[in-house]
Design an enzyme around this catalytic site. Structure first.
Site, mmCIF file in Angstrom:
data_model
loop_
_atom_site.group_PDB
_atom_site.id
_atom_site.type_symbol
_atom_site.label_atom_id
_atom_site.label_comp_id
_atom_site.label_asym_id
_atom_site.label_seq_id
_atom_site.Cartn_x
_atom_site.Cartn_y
_atom_site.Cartn_z
ATOM 1 N N ARG A 109 -7.719 -11.617 6.254
ATOM 2 C CA ARG A 109 -7.017 -12.286 5.283
ATOM 3 C C ARG A 109 -6.108 -13.720 5.633
ATOM 4 O O ARG A 109 -6.355 -14.630 5.223
ATOM 5 C CB ARG A 109 -5.847 -11.468 4.885
ATOM 6 C CG ARG A 109 -5.563 -11.155 3.631
ATOM 7 C CD ARG A 109 -4.591 -10.126 3.289
ATOM 8 N NE ARG A 109 -5.189 -9.063 2.716
ATOM 9 C CZ ARG A 109 -5.059 -9.118 1.156
ATOM 10 N NH1 ARG A 109 -4.313 -10.013 0.582
ATOM 11 N NH2 ARG A 109 -5.818 -8.141 0.364
ATOM 12 N N TYR A 217 -14.518 -1.356 7.519
ATOM 13 C CA TYR A 217 -15.567 -2.250 7.983
ATOM 14 C C TYR A 217 -15.215 -3.246 9.119
ATOM 15 O O TYR A 217 -13.935 -3.287 9.224
ATOM 16 C CB TYR A 217 -15.837 -3.367 6.727
ATOM 17 C CG TYR A 217 -14.633 -3.949 5.986
ATOM 18 C CD1 TYR A 217 -14.164 -5.213 6.429
ATOM 19 C CD2 TYR A 217 -14.323 -3.505 4.491
ATOM 20 C CE1 TYR A 217 -12.824 -5.729 5.797
ATOM 21 C CE2 TYR A 217 -13.284 -3.977 4.042
ATOM 22 C CZ TYR A 217 -12.634 -5.339 4.340
ATOM 23 O OH TYR A 217 -11.552 -5.856 3.958
HETATM 24 P P1 FAD Z 1 -0.101 -14.057 -3.328
HETATM 25 O O1 FAD Z 1 -0.948 -13.704 -2.348
HETATM 26 O O2 FAD Z 1 1.004 -12.945 -3.720
HETATM 27 O O3 FAD Z 1 0.795 -15.440 -3.262
HETATM 28 C C1 FAD Z 1 1.834 -15.897 -3.849
HETATM 29 C C2 FAD Z 1 2.601 -16.654 -3.178
HETATM 30 O O4 FAD Z 1 3.830 -17.360 -3.779
HETATM 31 C C3 FAD Z 1 3.323 -16.205 -1.738
HETATM 32 O O5 FAD Z 1 3.120 -17.034 -0.628
HETATM 33 C C4 FAD Z 1 4.796 -15.975 -2.191
HETATM 34 O O6 FAD Z 1 5.704 -16.089 -0.994
HETATM 35 C C5 FAD Z 1 4.949 -17.316 -3.069
HETATM 36 N N1 FAD Z 1 6.127 -17.095 -4.138
HETATM 37 C C6 FAD Z 1 6.171 -16.119 -4.883
HETATM 38 N N2 FAD Z 1 7.336 -16.450 -5.642
HETATM 39 C C7 FAD Z 1 7.886 -17.430 -5.180
HETATM 40 C C8 FAD Z 1 8.951 -18.555 -5.564
HETATM 41 N N3 FAD Z 1 9.440 -18.156 -6.780
HETATM 42 N N4 FAD Z 1 8.889 -19.833 -5.244
HETATM 43 C C9 FAD Z 1 8.083 -20.221 -4.470
HETATM 44 N N5 FAD Z 1 7.038 -19.364 -3.771
HETATM 45 C C10 FAD Z 1 6.909 -18.197 -4.310
HETATM 46 N N6 FAD Z 1 -8.880 -9.336 -3.239
HETATM 47 C C11 FAD Z 1 -10.109 -9.732 -2.826
HETATM 48 O O7 FAD Z 1 -10.686 -10.928 -3.609
HETATM 49 N N7 FAD Z 1 -10.859 -9.042 -2.229
HETATM 50 C C12 FAD Z 1 -10.340 -7.854 -1.454
HETATM 51 O O8 FAD Z 1 -11.125 -7.298 -0.687
HETATM 52 C C13 FAD Z 1 -8.963 -7.431 -1.760
HETATM 53 N N8 FAD Z 1 -8.533 -6.477 -1.136
HETATM 54 C C14 FAD Z 1 -7.271 -5.806 -1.427
HETATM 55 C C15 FAD Z 1 -6.698 -4.902 -0.838
HETATM 56 C C16 FAD Z 1 -5.385 -4.365 -1.199
HETATM 57 C C17 FAD Z 1 -4.982 -3.146 -0.494
HETATM 58 C C18 FAD Z 1 -4.573 -5.261 -2.055
HETATM 59 C C19 FAD Z 1 -3.187 -4.942 -2.183
HETATM 60 C C20 FAD Z 1 -5.219 -6.419 -2.541
HETATM 61 C C21 FAD Z 1 -6.589 -6.799 -2.465
HETATM 62 N N9 FAD Z 1 -6.986 -7.915 -2.849
HETATM 63 C C22 FAD Z 1 -8.630 -8.390 -2.796
HETATM 64 C C23 FAD Z 1 -6.404 -8.655 -3.651
HETATM 65 C C24 FAD Z 1 -5.688 -9.950 -3.307
HETATM 66 O O9 FAD Z 1 -5.010 -9.748 -2.165
HETATM 67 C C25 FAD Z 1 -4.659 -10.795 -4.126
HETATM 68 O O10 FAD Z 1 -5.269 -10.729 -5.542
HETATM 69 C C26 FAD Z 1 -4.704 -12.216 -3.930
HETATM 70 O O11 FAD Z 1 -3.969 -12.351 -2.752
HETATM 71 C C27 FAD Z 1 -3.733 -13.076 -4.790
HETATM 72 O O12 FAD Z 1 -3.199 -14.342 -4.207
HETATM 73 P P2 FAD Z 1 -2.229 -15.096 -5.001
HETATM 74 O O13 FAD Z 1 -2.137 -16.444 -4.144
HETATM 75 O O14 FAD Z 1 -2.348 -15.339 -6.531
HETATM 76 O O15 FAD Z 1 -0.845 -14.450 -4.798
#
Ligand code: FAD
Length: 423
Positions: A109, A217
């Site tokens: 990641r 994996y």
């Molecule tokens: P996030 O990664 O949660 O990023 C949100 C960001 O916003 C963070 O940096 C946070 O600090 C910031 N933030 C939050 N609130 C505020 C605020 N108020 N002000 C400023 N900044 C803020 N997905 C896949 O595609 N393939 C996989 O194999 C996979 N495996 C997974 C396995 C597990 C066990 C889990 C839990 C998830 C998995 N996922 C997978 C899903 C994936 O991890 C998430 O869907 C993805 O990381 C979401 O990205 P995002 O950027 O939307 O949110």
């Protein structure tokens, strides 16, 4: 034009969704500013599977070679029964690559996040830290965000990519996260530590079993081995606050096959991830504030599409922006309302399908008793080249509802799963 010093787009959240979207929009010549609450940009956790619908986009961005150099392209995806280790079904990932034109791969990641971070830096995206956003507001033809320290930032478009516990979602929708009562433990260890565990180094293996599953994996060019152990927490079912703790991990995997049992002691025990999603919603766009990634459509992770959907969101939005900008007469304002409407029109339905399928998938994986045996028989009967379950996900990302492929109809398993649990 946007006033000097003000970006064209503000992105709240510098996770994989926020950064990949910032990069996609900056490629269209837009000035993008990312507001991240953490003091540094980074990712926690271990491996991530990225399917052809994502590697296709990475290739378009010119980032696929870098991803391949940091990750692993496995040979097969194999599903096994977690109790007796029997193979239930298998996808040949080389065939899959031929079918969809792009590889299925796995990557750490933090490596994927790093790829987007470096791409954003090269593209001149403004990356700010320690920016805690506490409120959102639409203004005339723009939107603004309020920061915890009292400052206000504004732009013609604000994208809320602030994750599962999104502040924007709370303010705009006000729904709650949904607990699945399942919890995930992760570990990435040097491959030497697992060589004698009966692992398949070149495959993604998913062991599915009663109220549990286990994923394995290799990562980082095969030097590391990633494991994810997921189980239903009895304490969560009993309504206890402190659920998903390591004692529950050990108990949940009793009776599993040898390879799984040997993997459990290697799991990290100082951190675990309770599995939440949210019910799908239909409105992601509120004036000039748009939800994206987990803020819009957090799934249970059983389809391994959460991060991918976030990357697709940014790609789709940037494509629509570019199409409309190209069609507009020179010197006119970008048609953000048009681009946002087109984004919402196609992404809401696709992500709803992934979210609901992931829930059904989880029930299927975790069946017990008679239902487990029935599932195993059906899965073993699947033809190796039957792509019914992957075409609608791994094919090219749709830009319009017309392009969205037909989907298989998931078998309603809820009642069977519930009866099973009660027995
Ligand atoms: P996030 O990664 O949660 O990023 C949100 C960001 O916003 C963070 O940096 C946070 O600090 C910031 N933030 C939050 N609130 C505020 C605020 N108020 N002000 C400023 N900044 C803020 N997905 C896949 O595609 N393939 C996989 O194999 C996979 N495996 C997974 C396995 C597990 C066990 C889990 C839990 C998830 C998995 N996922 C997978 C899903 C994936 O991890 C998430 O869907 C993805 O990381 C979401 O990205 P995002 O950027 O939307 O949110």
């Amino acid at each position: 034009p946007t006033p000097a010093g003000q970006p064209d787009v503000l992105v709240v959240g510098g996770g994989i969704g926020g950064l990949s979207t910032a990069y996609a929009l900056s490629r269209q010549g837009l000035r993008v500013r990312v507001l991240e609450q953490a003091p540094e940009y980074g990712e926690v956790g271990a491996g991530l599977q990225i399917a052809p619908n994502c590697t296709r986009i990475l290739a378009e961005y010119g980032l696929l070679d870098e991803a391949k150099s940091l990750g692993v392209v496995p040979e097969n995806m194999v599903m096994r029964d977690a109790l007796d280790s029997q193979v239930l079904t298998r996808l040949d990932l080389r065939d899959l690559e031929r079918r969809y034109g792009f590889p299925y791969m796995v990557i750490h990641r933090s490596d994927l996040h790093g790829i987007f971070l470096r791409a954003c830096r090269r593209a001149g995206v403004e990356l700010l830290n320690d920016q805690v956003v506490v409120g959102y507001e639409n203004t005339e033809g723009a939107a603004r965000v309020l920061l915890k320290d009292g400052r206000v930032e504004s732009a013609p478009l604000v994208i809320a990519a602030d994750g599962l516990h999104s502040v924007a979602r709370r303010q705009l929708i006000g729904d709650d996260v949904v607990s699945s009562s399942y919890v995930a433990y992760r570990a990435a260890v040097p491959i030497e530590q697992v060589k004698d565990n009966g692992i398949a180094e070149n495959d993604v293996t998913v062991y599915v079993g009663p109220h549990r599953h286990f994923v394995q994996y290799a990562l980082r060019g095969g030097d590391m081995f990633n494991q994810v152990a997921v189980f239903e927490s009895p304490k969560a079912l009993a309504g206890e606050e402190d659920w998903g703790t390591p004692d529950e991990l050990d108990a949940a995997f009793v009776g599993s096959c040898d390879t799984v049992i040997k993997g459990i002691p290697l799991m990290w025990r100082d951190r675990w991830w309770r599995m939440f999603d949210r019910d799908p919603i239909e409105t992601w766009v509120h004036g000039r504030i748009a939800l994206l990634g987990d803020a819009a459509h957090p799934p249970l992770q059983y389809m391994a599409q959460g991060a991918i959907m976030a990357i697709e969101d940014g790609w789709v939005l940037a494509q629509h922006y570019a199409r409309l900008a190209e069609a507009a007469p020179a010197g006119t304002e970008p048609d953000w309302d048009g681009a946002l409407a087109a984004y919402e029109a196609v992404r809401v339905e696709h992500c709803r399908r992934v979210q609901t399928t992931a829930r059904a998938w989880g029930e299927l994986w975790h069946l017990d008793g008679e239902s487990r045996l029935q599932r195993n028989a059906i899965m073993r009967a699947r033809d190796a080249d039957d792509y019914t379950f992957t075409d609608w996900v791994y094919g090219p990302t749709a830009l319009t509802p017309d392009e969205e492929p037909e989907m298989f109809t998931p078998i309603p398993l809820s009642s069977a799963a519930v009866e099973d649990r009660a027995a």
